[in-house]
Every structure is written in structure tokens, then in C-alpha cells.
Design a protein around this motif. Sequence first.
Motif, PDB file in Angstrom:
ATOM      1  N   TRP A   1      -5.108   4.433  -6.069  1.00  0.00           N
ATOM      2  CA  TRP A   1      -3.948   4.640  -6.929  1.00  0.00           C
ATOM      3  C   TRP A   1      -3.746   6.110  -7.228  1.00  0.00           C
ATOM      4  O   TRP A   1      -4.688   6.837  -7.542  1.00  0.00           O
ATOM      5  CB  TRP A   1      -4.110   3.868  -8.245  1.00  0.00           C
ATOM      6  CG  TRP A   1      -3.785   2.423  -8.121  1.00  0.00           C
ATOM      7  CD1 TRP A   1      -4.515   1.473  -7.459  1.00  0.00           C
ATOM      8  CD2 TRP A   1      -2.644   1.755  -8.657  1.00  0.00           C
ATOM      9  NE1 TRP A   1      -3.893   0.259  -7.558  1.00  0.00           N
ATOM     10  CE2 TRP A   1      -2.741   0.390  -8.292  1.00  0.00           C
ATOM     11  CE3 TRP A   1      -1.547   2.166  -9.424  1.00  0.00           C
ATOM     12  CZ2 TRP A   1      -1.789  -0.546  -8.664  1.00  0.00           C
ATOM     13  CZ3 TRP A   1      -0.599   1.226  -9.797  1.00  0.00           C
ATOM     14  CH2 TRP A   1      -0.722  -0.107  -9.407  1.00  0.00           C
TER      15      TRP A   1
ATOM     16  N   ASN B   1      -1.353   9.060  -2.788  1.00  0.00           N
ATOM     17  CA  ASN B   1      -0.418   8.594  -1.771  1.00  0.00           C
ATOM     18  C   ASN B   1      -0.346   9.564  -0.601  1.00  0.00           C
ATOM     19  O   ASN B   1      -0.868  10.673  -0.656  1.00  0.00           O
ATOM     20  CB  ASN B   1       0.980   8.474  -2.385  1.00  0.00           C
ATOM     21  CG  ASN B   1       1.519   9.854  -2.773  1.00  0.00           C
ATOM     22  OD1 ASN B   1       0.932  10.530  -3.622  1.00  0.00           O
ATOM     23  ND2 ASN B   1       2.591  10.288  -2.153  1.00  0.00           N
TER      24      ASN B   1
ATOM     25  N   HIS C   1       4.669   9.127  -5.848  1.00  0.00           N
ATOM     26  CA  HIS C   1       5.530   9.541  -4.741  1.00  0.00           C
ATOM     27  C   HIS C   1       6.662  10.465  -5.187  1.00  0.00           C
ATOM     28  O   HIS C   1       7.356  11.020  -4.338  1.00  0.00           O
ATOM     29  CB  HIS C   1       6.126   8.309  -4.058  1.00  0.00           C
ATOM     30  CG  HIS C   1       5.107   7.429  -3.419  1.00  0.00           C
ATOM     31  ND1 HIS C   1       4.899   7.387  -2.052  1.00  0.00           N
ATOM     32  CD2 HIS C   1       4.213   6.562  -3.951  1.00  0.00           C
ATOM     33  CE1 HIS C   1       3.933   6.527  -1.783  1.00  0.00           C
ATOM     34  NE2 HIS C   1       3.493   6.025  -2.922  1.00  0.00           N
TER      35      HIS C   1
ATOM     36  N   HIS D   1       8.300  -3.713  -2.033  1.00  0.00           N
ATOM     37  CA  HIS D   1       7.308  -3.140  -2.956  1.00  0.00           C
ATOM     38  C   HIS D   1       7.965  -2.865  -4.304  1.00  0.00           C
ATOM     39  O   HIS D   1       7.368  -3.081  -5.362  1.00  0.00           O
ATOM     40  CB  HIS D   1       6.736  -1.856  -2.349  1.00  0.00           C
ATOM     41  CG  HIS D   1       5.791  -1.117  -3.235  1.00  0.00           C
ATOM     42  ND1 HIS D   1       4.584  -1.630  -3.637  1.00  0.00           N
ATOM     43  CD2 HIS D   1       5.888   0.121  -3.817  1.00  0.00           C
ATOM     44  CE1 HIS D   1       3.959  -0.757  -4.408  1.00  0.00           C
ATOM     45  NE2 HIS D   1       4.732   0.301  -4.550  1.00  0.00           N
TER      46      HIS D   1
ATOM     47  N   ASP E   1      13.082   0.571  -2.224  1.00  0.00           N
ATOM     48  CA  ASP E   1      12.269   1.104  -1.128  1.00  0.00           C
ATOM     49  C   ASP E   1      13.129   1.711  -0.026  1.00  0.00           C
ATOM     50  O   ASP E   1      14.257   1.278   0.230  1.00  0.00           O
ATOM     51  CB  ASP E   1      11.415  -0.004  -0.515  1.00  0.00           C
ATOM     52  CG  ASP E   1      10.393  -0.557  -1.486  1.00  0.00           C
ATOM     53  OD1 ASP E   1       9.734   0.247  -2.158  1.00  0.00           O
ATOM     54  OD2 ASP E   1      10.270  -1.789  -1.578  1.00  0.00           O
TER      55      ASP E   1
ATOM     56  N   ASP F   1       5.121   2.419   0.432  1.00  0.00           N
ATOM     57  CA  ASP F   1       4.137   1.433  -0.012  1.00  0.00           C
ATOM     58  C   ASP F   1       4.446   0.019   0.472  1.00  0.00           C
ATOM     59  O   ASP F   1       3.863  -0.953  -0.030  1.00  0.00           O
ATOM     60  CB  ASP F   1       3.999   1.466  -1.527  1.00  0.00           C
ATOM     61  CG  ASP F   1       3.202   2.678  -1.985  1.00  0.00           C
ATOM     62  OD1 ASP F   1       2.787   3.473  -1.116  1.00  0.00           O
ATOM     63  OD2 ASP F   1       2.999   2.841  -3.207  1.00  0.00           O
TER      64      ASP F   1
ATOM     65  N   PHE G   1       0.023  -0.602   3.028  1.00  0.00           N
ATOM     66  CA  PHE G   1      -1.258  -0.049   2.566  1.00  0.00           C
ATOM     67  C   PHE G   1      -2.248  -0.273   3.699  1.00  0.00           C
ATOM     68  O   PHE G   1      -2.420  -1.404   4.157  1.00  0.00           O
ATOM     69  CB  PHE G   1      -1.754  -0.783   1.313  1.00  0.00           C
ATOM     70  CG  PHE G   1      -0.999  -0.467   0.056  1.00  0.00           C
ATOM     71  CD1 PHE G   1      -1.474   0.474  -0.838  1.00  0.00           C
ATOM     72  CD2 PHE G   1       0.195  -1.118  -0.240  1.00  0.00           C
ATOM     73  CE1 PHE G   1      -0.782   0.761  -2.008  1.00  0.00           C
ATOM     74  CE2 PHE G   1       0.893  -0.848  -1.399  1.00  0.00           C
ATOM     75  CZ  PHE G   1       0.401   0.099  -2.286  1.00  0.00           C
TER      76      PHE G   1
ATOM     77  N   GLY H   1       1.924   4.211   2.954  1.00  0.00           N
ATOM     78  CA  GLY H   1       1.999   4.885   1.661  1.00  0.00           C
ATOM     79  C   GLY H   1       0.644   5.337   1.172  1.00  0.00           C
ATOM     80  O   GLY H   1       0.522   6.347   0.478  1.00  0.00           O
ATOM     81  N   HIS H   2      -0.391   4.593   1.544  1.00  0.00           N
ATOM     82  CA  HIS H   2      -1.768   4.916   1.162  1.00  0.00           C
ATOM     83  C   HIS H   2      -2.677   4.543   2.328  1.00  0.00           C
ATOM     84  O   HIS H   2      -2.519   3.472   2.928  1.00  0.00           O
ATOM     85  CB  HIS H   2      -2.194   4.127  -0.082  1.00  0.00           C
ATOM     86  CG  HIS H   2      -1.391   4.442  -1.308  1.00  0.00           C
ATOM     87  ND1 HIS H   2      -1.858   5.230  -2.338  1.00  0.00           N
ATOM     88  CD2 HIS H   2      -0.127   4.080  -1.661  1.00  0.00           C
ATOM     89  CE1 HIS H   2      -0.930   5.333  -3.271  1.00  0.00           C
ATOM     90  NE2 HIS H   2       0.133   4.633  -2.879  1.00  0.00           N
TER      91      HIS H   2
END
Length: 358
Positions: free
Chosen positions: A80, A83, A133, A206, A210, A225, A228, A261-262
Motif C-alpha cells: 500500500w 505504486n 497515484h 478498481h 479507472d 490498479d 496487482f 499498479g503495484h
Amino acid sequence: MRDSAARNTPAQASAAQTAARTSGPGATGPDTAPPPGAATPAEASPTDTSPAAERPTLPEPYLTELAAGVHAFIQPDGGWCLNNAGFVTDGDTTLVVDTAATERRARLLRRRIAESGAPAPRMVVNTHHHGDHTYGNGVFAPEATVIGHASCRRELLAAGQQLHAVWPQVDYGDIRLTAPEITYTDELALHVGDIEVQLIHPGVAHTTGDTLVWLPRQRIVFAGDLVFHGGTPFVFMGSLAGSLRALELLRTLDAVTVVPGHGPVTGPEVYEGIERYLRFVGRLAQEGRAAGRTPLEVAREADLGQFAELAESERLVANLHRAYAELAGVAPGAPLDLVAGFGDMTVMNGGVPMACHA
């Protein structure tokens, strides 16, 4: 188009933190080791009062070149507030995809862009409104114009300093909230020299706002996101069904390279695991709701099986809250009870507030 919003306003987030003692899941993400020599230990936040031995030692963000003029900015460990971002340049114009959760990290992104030889960015595209972000938008504006989906703008303005409310101990620096100045609803084509950059709204997934950033000639997609890689998907503020539809849209693009995103850069093979997880959540929700069990009861007894290796596994209960809501006929993206959702995640995390590593 559906624009009903799951808004994480400062007041709501503060209530969630007070009542649920939640500050976001901070489980370590996948192995995101950068290229040799690219990583140095990140400095701990000066407001971090935890014992030094308990603080994670994370490598600094690093750039990886995906194609001529296209780079991803990867932030290990992908948990968390850590990103990914990126940029596209033709040597005369630069477009940035997403920023970062703190001023320090956003300035590092700007410095990495400059060190690559690219000119100062003229455009910033946000894949959605969440603070990790978008908090760094002000580091690039007003020289750069911020662009995003219409709902991304609305949600960012409604959410305010969302991360401050949830993780007040983090040293964010000087954050100037900067919402998209140019918005779109379905698709928008941008051009960085002869590089075409398509912005595509997949519907509520998400979040309600988006954006997929698609480079058709390079076959590269910045998925935000919606993807992931190594972490647990999170649909609490969006839609379970919508996230499955977004995966189908991603498949039609036929990308070769996917920037999640991650987590680390990957390929389209990542979609299969995400789809399996989302369908797993859907099955649990159907069975649990039919049995009269709460999302927390279902999550605590669930056998994660192949999904146990995903970081931030406590997100399961928040995802179940969204799945239950959809089964009850609640509109995709409609606001859910933040105190209940985030409080249940804290319970799933052993009653310990989840750490933010930004």
C-alpha cells in the motif's frame, strides 16, 4: 456510464481510522529486486516511531526501459502506497503516468525522468484518484497538465487528503492536491511525437474512474490498479463484476508488456491469476451470503489455497463486502461502509493496524 462514487473522504477515513484503527495493509509484496546496482535502502519516514528493527528496509524506486522512449518507475515492495508510475517521451515532449504518495518519491520520479535525458513533463495521466497515484501531481503541475477520467477528477476532489486521514504518521511532504484539468468519459487519444497513447475507461472496476494507458504500437499497457502483480486485488471501492469485465478488455488489447499498479512489470499471463482470485471471491460471497454469514466470518474461515502467497491477503474481507453488496443489488462503485470494511481488514491482519511504507 456509471459515476456513482465510493468516496474516501477525509472525515470517513478519519472515522475508519479511529473506529477500526486501520492504516492500510502493509504486507511485503513480491520479489521486486531491481537491476543490479539500481537499489539503495530507502530512508525511514522521520515520523515513523516504530523500533528500527521493525522498520522494513526497502530498495529505492528504479526505472526500467520497456521500449524506446517508454519507461516504468517501479516502487518495491509494491504494498500500500508503493505504486508504480512511468513516462513516455519522444525527446521533445514527456508524458507521465501516475505520480506517488509522497513529495519525496514524486520528486525522485521527476529526477529519474530528468536523468534519463527526457525533457520536463508536459502531461500527467492519472489511472485513478487514489492518493498513492495522485498525491505527487503537484510536483509536476502547473508546468504539466493533469489528465484523467471525469470520475477520477470528482473522486479526487471529494477524497481530499485521503492518505493523511488514514496514515497520519507518514511524512508526505508538501502535498498540493491537483485534480485532472482535462477529463474524458470513454476514450481519449494523446500523442507524444509519433507515439500514440490511448486512454481507455474500462467502466467501474478498481474505482469508478479507472484509466488504462495503452500504447498500441509498442503493445504496452499501464494498467493501474486493475492489475496487482504479487499482491491481492482490491475492489472495495469499485466492482467485482466490473473488474472481471476490465480483464476481458485488457485481453482484447493483446499487450505484450503489462505495467501493474503495484508489483513488478509482467506480461498478459498475469490476468489469469487475477481472474481466478476474483471468481474465488465471487464464489465465497455467494455461498456465505446464502448461509447468512458475514463477510468477516467467511474471510476468517476461507482456505486461500493458491492465493495464500499473495501479499495483503486481508483485502479478502473488503472484497467480500463489495461482492455481498453487488449480490444485494447495490450499484457498482456505490459507497460502502469504510469503518466496516477497513475495520474487518484490521481484524484479518491479527488486530494490528497495517503499515504504510511510503
